[in-house]
Write an enzyme that holds these catalytic residues in place. Structure first.
Site, mmCIF file in Angstrom:
data_model
loop_
_atom_site.group_PDB
_atom_site.id
_atom_site.type_symbol
_atom_site.label_atom_id
_atom_site.label_comp_id
_atom_site.label_asym_id
_atom_site.label_seq_id
_atom_site.Cartn_x
_atom_site.Cartn_y
_atom_site.Cartn_z
ATOM 1 N N GLU A 109 53.661 7.705 9.430
ATOM 2 C CA GLU A 109 53.845 8.350 9.892
ATOM 3 C C GLU A 109 55.341 8.336 10.938
ATOM 4 O OE1 GLU A 109 50.598 10.308 12.880
ATOM 5 O OE2 GLU A 109 51.119 11.007 10.658
ATOM 6 N N GLU B 208 47.628 12.052 5.287
ATOM 7 C CA GLU B 208 46.444 12.247 5.690
ATOM 8 C C GLU B 208 46.432 14.216 5.824
ATOM 9 O OE1 GLU B 208 47.333 10.547 9.762
ATOM 10 O OE2 GLU B 208 47.602 8.555 8.644
#
Ligand code: CA
Length: 680
Positions: free
Chosen positions: A215, A313
Site C-alpha cells: 500500500e 486485499e
C-alpha cells in the site's frame, strides 16, 4: 548429503522454484554429480501434491452465483501470514470433516490457488521480543511458502520494506537502514530482496508474485519523493527478475476511491521506468468506494499502461461480533458503514464472489486475494489469557514491544486481532461454509435462495399521529435479493403509550421474521410540514434555488459521509470569487393557523467573509431570520427561526441564504435536514 540424495531420487520428487502463471517443474538429476558438495542444486525438494480441486465441490449449502468466463489461471488468493504465530499460540485448524488438518491443505482443498505472506525486515526489539502481527520475518515466510507449495499453491511475497506494518498511513524505514542515504538504501533493499528470494528458492518455495512494498500510496521505506520511491522499486524489481524471472512483480496501492490517484502513480512509475507487471489494489468495501469505481480505475490502468490488475486485499465480516476480546476494525456499530451485504457467512461469500466477478471482468484482471481468512482468536476464555499469547508469540496485530519501533500506533493501541470477525474460520478453527466460495465461483451453486438476514428498518412518527408499525420487513436472501416478509414486533400496547408520552425521542425495537431477528429504529418527531426535508428523494423538488452568483456547483449530492442524516444533501462549491450567493427555499401552503419554528443545518469551509442565515417569509414578507456560519468539514451549524405566527390561508416560505466572499480559493458547503414544526 548422500543419504538425502538417495531419498530424493527414490521418491521422484519435483523441484519447484520461482514460477509465474506457468508451472515450472524440474526433475532431479538422475546421477549423483561428481562433487555433490559443491554442485548439488541449492533447492530442497518439496513433495508437491496439489489438492486444489479441478471439479465442483458438491453438497454445499452456500449460495454462489457462477462467475462466467473465469480464467483457469485466475488467482484466488488467501493471505495467511499469521498462521504460524497462531499455531504457536495453540490455535488448531480443522477441515470440513471436523478433523485437525494443516490449514494450508484445507485452503487448497477449497480452491485457494495462492498464499500471500507479509515480510518485515526485522520485527523484533533489541531483546528479541516480536512486534506481533505474526512476527513475520523472512524465515516465517519461507516456512509458510513451503507449506503452501506442498499442496500445490504458489506464494505471493508481500515485502513491506519496514520492520512492521506499512500502509498509506506509515511507511517507516527499517531501523538498520535509517541512517542510509538513498543510494545505500537502494543497495540494501536490493540485497535484502535477493537474499530473501534466494532463501525461498533454496527452500523449494514456488514464488508466483512479489510485491515491491505494501500500500505504497505516497511513500516507501521512509522515502516520500517519487524519484526515491522509484529508485527503491527498481532495486527490488531487479532482484526479483534475477532470482525469480518467472514471478510477476506487483506494485500495491490502496484507496481506489481517490480520484485520479492510481493513474497519477502509474504515470510516475512509467516516467521513472519502474519495471513491474501488476498494479494491485486493496479493496475494502467499507472504505474504498463502489465496486463500479474500482473496476473503472483498474480498467483505466490496464488500458493506458498495459499492466495486469488485481485486488490484493479484500475482506468482509461474517459477524459484527468480536471473538478475541480485542476490538475489530469493523463491527455493527462502525460509523458510516454502507452494508450492501449482511454480516453473515453468506454475506461474506457473496461479497467475495462479487469482487472476483468484477476483477474477472476487468481488462487484464488476474486475481483476488483475501486478507486474511485464517487470523482467528487465540483463545475463547478471556482477554488476559489471549494477551499473554499475543505478547509471547506475536499473534495479535501488535504486541507492546512493537511500541519501541512504532510508538504512535503499536505503542498506544497494541492488542489482539482486529479482523477475527472477517476470517473464514470460526473461533474454534473450523472452516466457515464461505470458504467454499473459492471453489464454487468457478461452477456456481445456485441452491434455493432463503432468508439470510433482515434488513434494518427505520420509521418516523408524528407525536400527534398514529404509530403504525410495518407488517412486513425486507429479508435479504442468500442470493442477495430483497423480498418482503411478515414480521412480529416485540412491542406491547403499553410500549406504544410510552412512546406517545415520551416526547421527541428515538427507540430501538426488535422483532422476528422468518425465524431471524429484525431491528427497527422508531423516531418520535414533531410533524415536519416540509417535503423532501432531507433531500432523500435525490432531487431538488419541491425545493427551489435562486443562484445569484453563478456558482460552479449547486446540486443535490448523494454522499453518505457528507450528509447530516441519510445519504443526500444540497451541495455547493465555487472557485470564483464572490460566486457563492444563493438561496434555497420551499413554499408551504394550507398550514393550520398557529405558531411554527423552522430549523436547518449547514457545514462547509474556505468561505472568507460570509453572510448566511435561515429565514421565514409569510406571503413574501420576512417574518424572521437567524444567522448561521460555516467553519470546517464536519462541523454542522444547526439554527432555528422561532415564534413564526401563521394565519389561515397564508403562504409560508422557509429557506437559507448563503453568501460567501471567498478569497478565490473556493467556498464550499453542505445543507441538510430542514424542519418546519408546530411550536408547543
Ligand atoms: Ca478482535
Amino acid at each position: 548429503m548422500k543419504k538425502g540424495w538417495i531419498i530424493l531420487l527414490t521418491a521422484a520428487m519435483m523441484l519447484i522454484g520461482c514460477t509465474g502463471n506457468t508451472e515450472v517443474t524440474q526433475t532431479v538429476p538422475t546421477a549423483e554429480p561428481a562433487n555433490a558438495e559443491q554442485t548439488a542444486p541449492t533447492a530442497e525438494p518439496i513433495e508437491v501434491e496439489s489438492v486444489i480441486p479441478t471439479e465442483k465441490i458438491e453438497g454445499s449449502s452456500l449460495y454462489v452465483k457462477k462467475v462466467e468466463d473465469l480464467p483457469d489461471d485466475f488467482i484466488l488468493g488467501m493471505d495467511a501470514s499469521a498462521v504460524i504465530a497462531e499455531e504457536q499460540s495453540g490455535v488448531k485448524y480443522y477441515n470440513f470433516a471436523g478433523e485437525e488438518q494443516d490449514v494450508f491443505k484445507t485452503l487448497a482443498e477449497n480452491g485457494v490457488t495462492h498464499i500471500r505472506v507479509r515480510v518485515w525486515n526485522h520485527p523484533y526489539d533489541a531483546e528479541g521480543h516480536g512486534y506481533g502481527g505474526g512476527n513475520n520475518d523472512v524465515l516465517k515466510a519461507v516456512e509458510i511458502g513451503k507449506r503452501a507449495t506442498r499442496y500445490g499453491m504458489r506464494l505471493i511475497v508481500d515485502f513491506h520494506y519496514s520492520d512492521f506494518w506499512a500502509d498509506p498511513g506509515k511507511q517507516m524505514v527499517p531501523l538498520a537502514w535509517k541512517d542510509m542515504n538513498i543510494r545505500e538504501k537502494a543497495d540494501a533493499l536490493y540485497a535484502f530482496t535477493k537474499d530473501a528470494l534466494l532463501t525461498m528458492k533454496a527452500g523449494g518455495v514456488a514464488v508466483g508474485m512479489v510485491q515491491l512494498g505494501n500500500e505504497t500510496n505516497g511513500a516507501l521505506c521512509g522515502e516520500s519523493h517519487f524519484e526515491n520511491i522509484a529508485r527503491l522499486m527498481q532495486a527490488g524489481g531487479k532482484a526479483v527478475r534475477e532470482v525469480c524471472p518467472d514471478a510477476l512483480i506487483a506494485v500495491h496501492l490502496a484507496n481506489p476511491e481517490r480520484d485520479g490517484a492510481y493513474d497519477g502513480f502509474a504515470k510516475k512509475l512509467e516516467a521513472f521506468e519502474v519495471d513491474y507487471d501488476v498494479l494491485a489494489s486493496s479493496y475494502y468495501p467499507y472504505w474504498h468506494g463502489t465496486i463500479e469505481n474500482l473496476q473503472n480505475v483498474l480498467n483505466g490502468i490496464a488500458e493506458k499502461y498495459g499492466k495486469k490488475v488485481m485486488v490484493m486485499e479484500t475482506s468482509y465480516a461474517y459477524t459484527g461480533a468480536d471473538t478475541d476480546f480485542s476490538g475489530n476494525t469493523i463491527s455493527d456499530e462502525s460509523a458510516n458503514i454502507v452494508k450492501d451485504y449482511p454480516f453473515t457467512v453468506q454475506g461474506q461469500a457473496n461479497n467475495v464472489r462479487n469482487v472476483i466477478d468484477t476483477v474477472a471482468h476487468t481488462k487484464n484482471g488476474i486475481g483476488v486475494v483475501y486478507w486474511e481468512g485464517t487470523w482467528i482468536t487465540v483463545g475463547t476464555s478471556s482477554w488476559e489469557e489471549n494477551h499473554e499469547k499475543w505478547e509471547k508469540y506475536g499473534s495479535g496485530w501488535a504486541s507492546s514491544y512493537g511500541g519501541s519501533y512504532d510508538p504512535n500506533d503499536a505503542g498506544k493501541y497494541y492488542g489482539g486481532c482486529a479482523v477475527d470477525n472477517q476470517a473464514m474460520f470460526d473461533p474454534t478453527g473450523h472452516p466457515l461454509e464461505s470458504l467454499r466460495v473459492w471453489n464454487l465461483v468457478r461452477y456456481g451453486n445456485e441452491v434455493e435462495p432463503k432468508a439470510d438476514a433482515i434488513r434494518d428498518t427505520a420509521m418516523s412518527f408524528d407525536l400527534k399521529g398514529t404509530i403504525a408499525l410495518p407488517e412486513t420487513v425486507d429479508a435479504i436472501l442468500t442470493s442477495n435479493e430483497l423480498v418482503p416478509v411478515p414480521v412480529k414486533w416485540n412491542v406491547t400496547d403499553a410500549d406504544i403509550e410510552r412512546m406517545y408520552a415520551g416526547g421527541v425521542k428515538t427507540y430501538e425495537i426488535t422483532g422476528e421474521a422468518e425465524g431471524l431477528s429484525a431491528r427497527m429504529t422508531v423516531s418520535m418527531i414533531n410533524f415536519n410540514y416540509l417535503r423532501n426535508f432531507g433531500f432523500e428523494d435525490g432531487v431538488l423538488d419541491p425545493w427551489q434555488t435562486e443562484d445569484r452568483g453563478g456558482a460552479d456547483q449547486l446540486y443535490i449530492e448523494n454522499k453518505i459521509t457528507d450528509s447530516l442524516n441519510g445519504a443526500y444533501h444540497m451541495h455547493f462549491w465555487s472557485a470564483k470569487k464572490d460566486s457563492v450567493d444563493f438561496s434555497l427555499f420551499q413554499e408551504v401552503k394550507d398550514l393550520e393557523a398557529g405558531t411554527y419554528s423552522f430549523t436547518i443545518s449547514i457545514m462547509g469551509g474556505d468561505a472568507g467573509d460570509t453572510e448566511i442565515y435561515c429565514y421565514v417569509l409569510i406571503d413574501g414578507v420576512e417574518a424572521g431570520r437567524t444567522p448561521m456560519r460555516i467553519t470546517s468539514y464536519g462541523n454542522w451549524d444547526t439554527q432555528t427561526v422561532r415564534d413564526v405566527e401563521v394565519k389561515e390561508g397564508q403562504t409560508v416560505t422557509v429557506g437559507i441564504s448563503v453568501k460567501c466572499s471567498g478569497a478565490g480559493n473556493g467556498a464550499w458547503g453542505k445543507i441538510d435536514d430542514a424542519l418546519l414544526n408546530r411550536q408547543e
